[in-house]
Structure formats: C-alpha cells, structure tokens
Design a protein around this motif. Structure first.
Motif, PDB file in Angstrom:
ATOM      1  N   UNK A   1       3.065  -1.405  18.463  1.00 63.88           N
ATOM      2  CA  UNK A   1       3.560  -0.069  18.195  1.00 63.88           C
ATOM      3  C   UNK A   1       2.588   0.639  17.257  1.00 63.88           C
ATOM      4  N   UNK A   2       2.346   1.893  17.535  1.00 58.69           N
ATOM      5  CA  UNK A   2       1.490   2.716  16.688  1.00 58.69           C
ATOM      6  C   UNK A   2       2.365   3.769  16.038  1.00 58.69           C
ATOM      7  N   UNK A   3       2.296   3.823  14.714  1.00 56.76           N
ATOM      8  CA  UNK A   3       3.029   4.847  13.956  1.00 56.76           C
ATOM      9  C   UNK A   3       2.031   5.671  13.170  1.00 56.76           C
ATOM     10  N   UNK A   4       2.304   6.949  13.076  1.00 55.89           N
ATOM     11  CA  UNK A   4       1.438   7.842  12.310  1.00 55.89           C
ATOM     12  C   UNK A   4       2.313   8.840  11.573  1.00 55.89           C
ATOM     13  N   UNK A   5       1.806   9.341  10.464  1.00 52.86           N
ATOM     14  CA  UNK A   5       2.569  10.314   9.698  1.00 52.86           C
ATOM     15  C   UNK A   5       1.887  10.660   8.399  1.00 52.86           C
ATOM     16  N   UNK A   6       2.691  11.160   7.465  1.00 52.76           N
ATOM     17  CA  UNK A   6       2.153  11.537   6.160  1.00 52.76           C
ATOM     18  C   UNK A   6       3.148  11.198   5.060  1.00 52.76           C
ATOM     19  N   UNK A   7       4.081  12.068   4.750  1.00 48.18           N
ATOM     20  CA  UNK A   7       5.007  11.867   3.638  1.00 48.18           C
ATOM     21  C   UNK A   7       5.913  10.655   3.852  1.00 48.18           C
ATOM     22  N   UNK A   8       6.297  10.385   5.106  1.00 49.50           N
ATOM     23  CA  UNK A   8       7.219   9.285   5.378  1.00 49.50           C
ATOM     24  C   UNK A   8       6.645   7.910   5.036  1.00 49.50           C
ATOM     25  N   UNK A   9       5.332   7.790   4.890  1.00 49.68           N
ATOM     26  CA  UNK A   9       4.726   6.509   4.535  1.00 49.68           C
ATOM     27  C   UNK A   9       4.627   6.267   3.040  1.00 49.68           C
ATOM     28  N   UNK A  10       4.876   7.300   2.232  1.00 49.40           N
ATOM     29  CA  UNK A  10       4.786   7.177   0.774  1.00 49.40           C
ATOM     30  C   UNK A  10       5.856   6.212   0.261  1.00 49.40           C
ATOM     31  N   UNK A  11       5.430   5.166  -0.422  1.00 46.32           N
ATOM     32  CA  UNK A  11       6.343   4.174  -0.962  1.00 46.32           C
ATOM     33  C   UNK A  11       6.737   3.099   0.038  1.00 46.32           C
ATOM     34  N   UNK A  12       6.379   3.282   1.302  1.00 43.62           N
ATOM     35  CA  UNK A  12       6.684   2.298   2.328  1.00 43.62           C
ATOM     36  C   UNK A  12       5.404   1.665   2.872  1.00 43.62           C
ATOM     37  N   UNK A  13       4.415   2.493   3.165  1.00 46.48           N
ATOM     38  CA  UNK A  13       3.156   2.023   3.730  1.00 46.48           C
ATOM     39  C   UNK A  13       2.011   2.122   2.726  1.00 46.48           C
ATOM     40  N   UNK A  14       2.058   3.122   1.878  1.00 46.59           N
ATOM     41  CA  UNK A  14       1.028   3.287   0.846  1.00 46.59           C
ATOM     42  C   UNK A  14       1.684   3.737  -0.451  1.00 46.59           C
ATOM     43  N   UNK A  15       1.006   3.421  -1.558  1.00 44.65           N
ATOM     44  CA  UNK A  15       1.542   3.768  -2.875  1.00 44.65           C
ATOM     45  C   UNK A  15       1.175   5.206  -3.225  1.00 44.65           C
ATOM     46  N   UNK A  16       1.720   5.686  -4.327  1.00 42.34           N
ATOM     47  CA  UNK A  16       1.410   7.056  -4.758  1.00 42.34           C
ATOM     48  C   UNK A  16      -0.056   7.218  -5.151  1.00 42.34           C
ATOM     49  N   UNK A  17      -0.751   6.106  -5.379  1.00 42.78           N
ATOM     50  CA  UNK A  17      -2.170   6.149  -5.722  1.00 42.78           C
ATOM     51  C   UNK A  17      -3.059   6.051  -4.484  1.00 42.78           C
ATOM     52  N   UNK A  18      -2.462   5.872  -3.303  1.00 44.44           N
ATOM     53  CA  UNK A  18      -3.209   5.869  -2.054  1.00 44.44           C
ATOM     54  C   UNK A  18      -3.550   4.503  -1.503  1.00 44.44           C
ATOM     55  N   UNK A  19      -3.248   3.448  -2.227  1.00 46.69           N
ATOM     56  CA  UNK A  19      -3.528   2.102  -1.740  1.00 46.69           C
ATOM     57  C   UNK A  19      -2.441   1.610  -0.808  1.00 46.69           C
ATOM     58  N   UNK A  20      -2.778   0.729   0.123  1.00 44.61           N
ATOM     59  CA  UNK A  20      -1.759   0.224   1.052  1.00 44.61           C
ATOM     60  C   UNK A  20      -0.780  -0.725   0.373  1.00 44.61           C
ATOM     61  N   UNK A  21       0.417  -0.785   0.900  1.00 44.13           N
ATOM     62  CA  UNK A  21       1.435  -1.722   0.414  1.00 44.13           C
ATOM     63  C   UNK A  21       1.561  -2.811   1.472  1.00 44.13           C
ATOM     64  N   UNK A  22       1.267  -4.044   1.095  1.00 45.88           N
ATOM     65  CA  UNK A  22       1.277  -5.153   2.036  1.00 45.88           C
ATOM     66  C   UNK A  22       2.587  -5.904   1.965  1.00 45.88           C
ATOM     67  N   UNK A  23       2.925  -6.561   3.078  1.00 41.50           N
ATOM     68  CA  UNK A  23       4.112  -7.394   3.119  1.00 41.50           C
ATOM     69  C   UNK A  23       3.771  -8.744   2.491  1.00 41.50           C
ATOM     70  N   UNK A  24       4.785  -9.506   2.117  1.00 35.88           N
ATOM     71  CA  UNK A  24       4.581 -10.750   1.379  1.00 35.88           C
ATOM     72  C   UNK A  24       3.757 -11.771   2.155  1.00 35.88           C
TER      73      UNK A  24
END
Length: 173
Positions: A1-24
């Motif tokens: 699945x390919x997902x794309x967006x902007x605001x909806x990824x904040x705090x879920x896919x990337x942090x407020x500083x722009x770095x990615x958020x990885x799963x455990x």
C-alpha cells in the motif's frame, strides 16, 4: 500500500522536527538526502491516478529505507508548489494554495510518501542515471508505480532498494 499526505502524518509517520518515527520491530537499512518521489495508482501512460508528485528543481527530500517500508519526507516548499499556478487564470488558486501551505508549514507539517512492503509484489524495475522506476502489484491486483529521483546517480543505494523490495515480495532476482 502506498500512502501520501502532509498534516495527517505529523506525530504518526514523522515527528514535529521532520524525522521519521519508526515502529519497534523496524530497522533502518539506509537513508539518503537529495531525493524525490513520484507515486501513481496505475501503470497507465495517460492520466494515471497521481498519489504523490515530485517538485520541480533539484530533489530536496530524504528517503528512509527500513526493513518494513520506504518512507520519503520533504519540507513544504511554498514557492515550488505555487509557481506553476501563477498564470492569469490561476492566481486565485495560487493565493488559496499559498495560504493553505503556510498554515501547514507553521504547525510543522511535511509532505510524505510511505510504501509498505507487505502485500506488494515487485513486477518490474528500470534504471537510468539518477532514476529508479518500480512497478508493484498487490494481492488484490491493484497496480502501483513508483519513481525515485536522486540529485546524483547512486547505484549502490538503488541496488539496496531493489534487493530489499525483491526480498520482501518474494520476486526472483
């Protein structure tokens, strides 16, 4: 699945500083700056369903290759987004788009494209200097196309992406 967006990824896919958020359970295999991505929801040549588009000019995003997914994150560049709209009939649209983008940028939003490896089968890979062209098919026969652009030719990085995708989809080498 390919997902794309902007605001909806904040705090879920990337942090407020722009770095990615990885799963455990996820491990980072590589990361490369100076990339851009285009993603389409079909293989059609004319009028494919565009999921994520590259910006004109030099690639300026960061591509993160992990054991579970491919994550592309770039800062919102208001000028590159609004410039194509600056025609006599497009000025009202450009003003509206600029206002929306400024609001998103103010809260720390980025643009992202995430490609999850699960459920994808890699069908075709084509390469050109600075470009990797991938075609996927899902289990339910949906087709996706992904273009990865780099600011300079990087065959080692493209090899790693291709090997990772082939290994996860069970495609022959």
């Amino acid at each position: 699945m390919i997902r794309a967006g902007d605001v909806d990824g904040l705090g879920r896919l990337y942090s407020e500083f722009g770095g990615p958020m990885f799963q455990a359970h996820e491990t980072v295999l590589a990361q490369r700056q100076g990339c851009d991505v285009a993603a389409y929801g079909s293989w059609r040549i004319f009028f494919p369903r565009r999921l994520f588009y590259p910006l004109p000019g030099n690639p300026s995003g960061t591509l993160h290759l992990t054991s579970e997914r491919l994550i592309f994150i770039r800062n919102i560049d208001i000028w590159k987004e609004v410039k194509p709209l600056l025609t006599p009939l497009g000025v009202p649209t450009a003003v509206e788009r600029e206002s929306k983008l400024k609001g998103m940028k103010a809260i720390g939003a980025r643009q992202y494209c995430e490609v999850s490896y699960s459920g994808h089968k890699l069908i075709r890979v084509k390469r050109k200097p600075g470009l990797l062209h991938l075609r996927f098919m899902t289990r339910d026969n949906r087709k996706y196309e992904l273009f990865v652009y780099t600011d300079a030719d990087d065959p080692a990085f493209f090899d790693l992406i291709e090997r990772t995708l082939r290994a996860s989809s069970g495609s022959p080498s």
